[in-house]
Design a protein around this motif. Structure first.
Motif, PDB file in Angstrom:
ATOM      1  N   LYS A 178       7.504  45.275  57.831  1.00  0.00           N
ATOM      2  CA  LYS A 178       7.530  43.818  57.640  1.00  0.00           C
ATOM      3  C   LYS A 178       8.929  43.302  57.317  1.00  0.00           C
ATOM      4  CE  LYS A 178       2.772  42.737  56.367  1.00  0.00           C
ATOM      5  NZ  LYS A 178       1.903  42.111  55.365  1.00  0.00           N
ATOM      6  N   MET A 179       9.612  44.007  56.421  1.00  0.00           N
ATOM      7  CA  MET A 179      10.933  43.514  55.993  1.00  0.00           C
ATOM      8  C   MET A 179      11.930  43.457  57.157  1.00  0.00           C
ATOM      9  SD  MET A 179      12.492  42.220  53.445  1.00  0.00           S
ATOM     10  CE  MET A 179      11.767  42.714  51.884  1.00  0.00           C
ATOM     11  N   PRO A 180      12.108  44.583  57.902  1.00  0.00           N
ATOM     12  CA  PRO A 180      13.036  44.452  59.039  1.00  0.00           C
ATOM     13  C   PRO A 180      12.570  43.437  60.070  1.00  0.00           C
ATOM     14  CG  PRO A 180      11.992  46.638  58.996  1.00  0.00           C
ATOM     15  CD  PRO A 180      11.633  45.957  57.717  1.00  0.00           C
ATOM     16  N   LEU A 181      11.256  43.309  60.236  1.00  0.00           N
ATOM     17  CA  LEU A 181      10.754  42.367  61.239  1.00  0.00           C
ATOM     18  C   LEU A 181      11.063  40.921  60.838  1.00  0.00           C
ATOM     19  CD1 LEU A 181       9.202  41.699  63.824  1.00  0.00           C
ATOM     20  CD2 LEU A 181       7.086  41.745  62.489  1.00  0.00           C
ATOM     21  N   TYR A 197       3.947  32.347  62.543  1.00  0.00           N
ATOM     22  CA  TYR A 197       3.859  33.789  62.761  1.00  0.00           C
ATOM     23  C   TYR A 197       3.173  34.435  61.568  1.00  0.00           C
ATOM     24  CZ  TYR A 197       7.648  33.030  66.196  1.00  0.00           C
ATOM     25  OH  TYR A 197       8.406  32.601  67.241  1.00  0.00           O
ATOM     26  N   THR A 198       2.318  35.384  61.842  1.00  0.00           N
ATOM     27  CA  THR A 198       1.654  36.111  60.752  1.00  0.00           C
ATOM     28  C   THR A 198       1.926  37.603  60.909  1.00  0.00           C
ATOM     29  OG1 THR A 198      -0.072  34.435  60.723  1.00  0.00           O
ATOM     30  CG2 THR A 198      -0.548  36.490  59.577  1.00  0.00           C
ATOM     31  N   LEU A 199       2.398  38.214  59.838  1.00  0.00           N
ATOM     32  CA  LEU A 199       2.655  39.643  59.851  1.00  0.00           C
ATOM     33  C   LEU A 199       1.400  40.343  59.321  1.00  0.00           C
ATOM     34  CD1 LEU A 199       5.413  38.506  60.374  1.00  0.00           C
ATOM     35  CD2 LEU A 199       6.367  39.954  58.585  1.00  0.00           C
ATOM     36  N   VAL A 200       0.822  41.164  60.167  1.00  0.00           N
ATOM     37  CA  VAL A 200      -0.478  41.751  59.833  1.00  0.00           C
ATOM     38  C   VAL A 200      -0.333  43.265  59.677  1.00  0.00           C
ATOM     39  CG1 VAL A 200      -2.891  41.925  60.544  1.00  0.00           C
ATOM     40  CG2 VAL A 200      -1.518  39.976  61.312  1.00  0.00           C
ATOM     41  N   SER A 201      -0.486  43.752  58.459  1.00  0.00           N
ATOM     42  CA  SER A 201      -0.411  45.197  58.259  1.00  0.00           C
ATOM     43  C   SER A 201      -1.760  45.807  58.599  1.00  0.00           C
ATOM     44  CB  SER A 201      -0.028  45.514  56.808  1.00  0.00           C
ATOM     45  OG  SER A 201      -1.139  45.261  55.979  1.00  0.00           O
ATOM     46  N   ASN A 228       3.726  33.818  57.748  1.00  0.00           N
ATOM     47  CA  ASN A 228       2.855  34.414  56.741  1.00  0.00           C
ATOM     48  C   ASN A 228       3.297  35.860  56.582  1.00  0.00           C
ATOM     49  OD1 ASN A 228       1.079  32.168  56.365  1.00  0.00           O
ATOM     50  ND2 ASN A 228       0.213  32.636  58.379  1.00  0.00           N
ATOM     51  N   TYR A 229       3.978  36.136  55.489  1.00  0.00           N
ATOM     52  CA  TYR A 229       4.449  37.500  55.276  1.00  0.00           C
ATOM     53  C   TYR A 229       3.260  38.417  55.001  1.00  0.00           C
ATOM     54  CZ  TYR A 229       7.691  41.173  53.863  1.00  0.00           C
ATOM     55  OH  TYR A 229       8.412  42.340  53.790  1.00  0.00           O
ATOM     56  N   ASP A 230       2.212  37.826  54.474  1.00  0.00           N
ATOM     57  CA  ASP A 230       0.950  38.569  54.412  1.00  0.00           C
ATOM     58  C   ASP A 230      -0.163  37.664  54.934  1.00  0.00           C
ATOM     59  OD1 ASP A 230       0.464  36.802  52.282  1.00  0.00           O
ATOM     60  OD2 ASP A 230       1.118  38.273  50.804  1.00  0.00           O
ATOM     61  N   ILE A 240       9.312  28.019  56.299  1.00  0.00           N
ATOM     62  CA  ILE A 240       8.610  28.413  55.065  1.00  0.00           C
ATOM     63  C   ILE A 240       7.998  29.784  55.287  1.00  0.00           C
ATOM     64  CG2 ILE A 240       6.660  28.000  53.521  1.00  0.00           C
ATOM     65  CD1 ILE A 240       7.043  25.145  53.635  1.00  0.00           C
ATOM     66  N   VAL A 241       8.221  30.661  54.327  1.00  0.00           N
ATOM     67  CA  VAL A 241       7.582  31.975  54.373  1.00  0.00           C
ATOM     68  C   VAL A 241       6.583  32.030  53.223  1.00  0.00           C
ATOM     69  CG1 VAL A 241       7.935  34.460  54.295  1.00  0.00           C
ATOM     70  CG2 VAL A 241       9.743  32.983  55.230  1.00  0.00           C
ATOM     71  N   PHE A 242       5.334  32.337  53.539  1.00  0.00           N
ATOM     72  CA  PHE A 242       4.318  32.416  52.488  1.00  0.00           C
ATOM     73  C   PHE A 242       3.994  33.855  52.121  1.00  0.00           C
ATOM     74  CE2 PHE A 242       3.103  28.176  54.146  1.00  0.00           C
ATOM     75  CZ  PHE A 242       3.160  27.498  52.946  1.00  0.00           C
ATOM     76  N   CYS A 243       3.881  34.089  50.831  1.00  0.00           N
ATOM     77  CA  CYS A 243       3.354  35.365  50.337  1.00  0.00           C
ATOM     78  C   CYS A 243       2.242  35.008  49.360  1.00  0.00           C
ATOM     79  CB  CYS A 243       4.394  36.142  49.547  1.00  0.00           C
ATOM     80  SG  CYS A 243       5.905  36.534  50.426  1.00  0.00           S
TER      81      CYS A 243
END
Ligand code: AMP
Length: 444
Positions: free
Chosen positions: A231-234, A345-349, A318-320, A248-251
Motif C-alpha cells: 500500500k505504501m509504495p502504491l 481509488y481504494t486500496l484493498v488488501s 481510501n487507504y483502507d 484526500i486520503v482516508f484511513c
C-alpha cells in the motif's frame, strides 16, 4: 423551484442572493414550505444536497416574522461534529447577513476562553444555537442555559450522531426542551434505530427522501488489489501520477493517519493530517490551509467524510476499505462535487477483499480492479469469497475482513440534486474564528 415562491422575508432574499443561490435544490424545494407550515420533518438527505439552507431559511424566516423573546434560545440545532457546527453557523451567517438573527456554534475541543464566550451567549440569550451534544450537556449541567423558549429543534446528520454514541446525550438535551415545538430530523441513512428515534421525537412527520446510496456516475472508481505492505509504495506512486492540487486520503484509524502522513511528509509530499487527536485550533488551521490550497494532500479519518464542504477535490484515496457502503459513498462523495468529475481509488488488501465485495454489492457496481506497477511485485488475486481472515504476504491481519457492519437497506440511485453557488463567491470562509454570536442577540 424559485425562492421567490415561498414569500420569504426580504432580508432573507438578500442573503440568498448574496450566497449566489438562484434556484432551490430538490431537498429545499421539498422541505421548505412544509417547515414554514409548521410540519415536523424526517428527511434522508446527505451533505451536498443543500439541506443546511433547507432548514435554516424557514427557521430564520419564522424568527423574523413571528414575535418571540430575543433574549431566549429559540432554535436548537444538534450536530455530530464541531466542523459541521462551524459550517452551519457560517451558512447561517451568510443567509442571515441582512437580518438581526443571532447564532452561536457551541462545540467541544476549544480552549477555556471559548467556553466562557459560549457561556456568556447562552446565558444572555441567542436566537439560534448550533451545538455538539457533549458540549451542550456541559453547559446545561451548569444551570445557566434556559431552553424553555426553544420552538425549533433540528437534528442534523442524526445517523452519524447515533453511530457516535450520542443517543442518550441527545435525549438528555431534548429533556430540557418544551414539548410544544417543531422537530426536523435530517439523516443520510435511515437504519431502524433512526426510525425508533423518529417515532419518539416527531409528531406526524412528513417523510422526504433525497439521499443517494450510490456514488455519482461522474466519479471514476478504481480498486487496487494489493498485499498490505504494497500500500505504501502504491500510494506514493498514485500521488505522483499527476500534479494533483487537492487530494484526500482516508484511513479508518487515526494511528494509520498519523503514520501515513508522516511517511508522505518524509517523501516530500505537501501533506497534512486531520483527526480527533488534534486540538481545535490546529484542526481548523489544517482545514483552512487545505481550502486555501496551501496543502495539497489531506490525510484524514472519517471525521471528514461527512459534513464538510470542500469543493474541487480531484482525487479521494481510501487507504483502507471503509467499514460499510455508506461510509464508502460518503468518502468518495468528497470528489466530483463542484467540478463534476473526480477519481476515487481504494486500496484493498487481502483481508479487506470481503468487505470491499460487500460494498460493491451495496452500491450495485463492480468497481474496476486496476493493475499495480510491475516493480511493486505480484499482487494477490481478487477472490473475496475465499479470503476470509487468511493472512497474506505478511499482511499482518490488522482488519477483520468478515466483520463489517452491514449498511441499511438500499435506496434508489440517482442523485437528484445540484449545487451551483458554492459559497457564492464570498471568498474563503473563516474557519479559524472562535465560536461567536455573530450579531448582537438583543439588537432587535
Ligand atoms: P449542504 O448540503 O447544506 O452542505 O450544502 C452544500 C453546498 O450547496 C453549500 O456550499 C451550499 O452553500 C450550497 N447550496 C445550498 N443551497 C444552494 C442553492 N439553492 N443553490 C446553490 N448552492 C446551494
Amino acid at each position: 423551484m424559485q425562492f421567490t415562491s415561498l414569500g420569504l422575508d426580504e432580508r432573507l432574499m438578500d442573503g440568498i442572493s448574496s450566497m449566489g443561490y438562484e434556484t432551490a435544490t430538490p431537498v429545499q424545494a421539498q422541505v421548505m414550505q412544509p417547515i414554514l407550515d409548521g410540519r415536523d420533518i424526517i428527511a434522508s438527505a446527505q451533505t451536498g444536497t443543500g439541506k443546511t439552507a433547507a432548514f435554516l431559511l424557514p427557521i430564520i424566516h419564522k424568527l423574523l416574522t413571528i414575535p418571540h423573546d430575543a433574549h431566549q434560545i429559540n432554535a436548537l440545532i444538534i450536530v455530530p461534529t464541531r466542523e459541521l457546527a462551524i459550517q452551519i453557523a457560517e451558512t447561517m451567517e451568510g443567509l442571515g447577513y441582512f437580518t438581526d438573527v443571532s447564532c452561536i456554534a457551541v462545540y467541544g475541543g476549544g480552549d477555556g476562553s471559548s467556553f466562557v464566550t459560549e457561556k456568556k451567549a447562552l446565558s444572555s440569550g441567542v436566537d439560534m444555537v448550533v451545538c455538539t451534544p457533549g458540549r451542550m450537556i456541559s453547559h446545561l449541567n451548569m444551570g445557566y442555559v434556559k431552553m424553555s423558549d426553544v420552538r425549533y429543534l433540528v437534528l442534523d446528520e442524526a445517523d452519524r450522531m447515533l453511530d457516535m454514541g450520542f443517543h442518550d446525550d441527545i435525549m438528555k438535551i431534548i429533556g430540557y426542551l418544551p414539548k410544544q415545538r417543531q422537530n426536523l430530523l435530517f439523516s443520510a441513512t435511515m437504519p431502524p434505530r433512526m426510525r425508533d428515534l423518529a417515532r419518539k421525537l416527531l409528531h406526524n412527520p412528513l417523510e422526504i427522501s433525497i439521499a443517494i446510496s450510490r456514488p455519482p456516475e461522474a466519479i471514476v472508481q478504481k480498486a487496487f488489489v494489493v498485499y498490505e505492505p504494497q500500500k505504501m509504495p502504491l500510494i506514493k506512486f498514485l500521488l505522483q501520477e499527476k500534479d494533483y492540487t487537492r487530494v484526500i486520503v482516508f484511513c479508518s484509524k487515526k494511528q494509520a493517519v498519523k503514520q501515513l502522513a508522516a511517511a508522505l511528509k518524509k517523501a516530500r509530499f505537501s501533506v497534512e493530517e486531520i483527526h480527533s487527536d488534534l486540538d481545535q485550533t490546529t484542526r481548523e488551521q489544517v482545514l483552512q490551509d487545505y481550502r486555501n490550497r496551501r496543502t495539497k494532500i489531506l490525510v484524514a479519518t472519517d471525521v471528514l467524510s461527512r459534513g464538510i464542504d470542500i469543493e474541487d477535490i480531484e482525487l479521494v484515496i481510501n487507504y483502507d476499505v471503509p467499514h460499510d457502503g455508506e461510509d464508502y459513498v460518503h468518502r468518495i462523495g468528497r470528489t466530483a462535487r463542484a467540478a463534476g468529475t473526480g477519481s476515487a481509488y481504494t486500496l484493498v488488501s487481502e483481508m479487506e477483499q470481503r468487505n470491499f465485495a460487500r460494498i460493491e454489492e451495496l452500491i450495485d457496481k463492480t468497481v474496476e480492479k486496476a493493475p499495480i506497477p510491475e516493480d511493486l511485485g505480484p499482487a494477490p488475486e481478487y477472490a473475496p469469497q475465499q479470503r476470509r481472515s487468511k493472512p497474506g504476504f505478511g499482511g499482518g491481519g490488522q482488519r477483520n475482513g468478515g466483520g463489517s457492519r452491514q449498511g441499511g437497506g438500499h435506496r434508489q440511485g440517482g442523485n437528484g440534486q445540484h449545487r451551483s453557488g458554492g459559497n457564492g463567491g464570498r471568498g474563503p470562509r473563516n474557519h479559524g474564528a472562535p465560536p461567536h454570536p455573530h450579531k448582537k442577540p438583543d439588537s432587535n
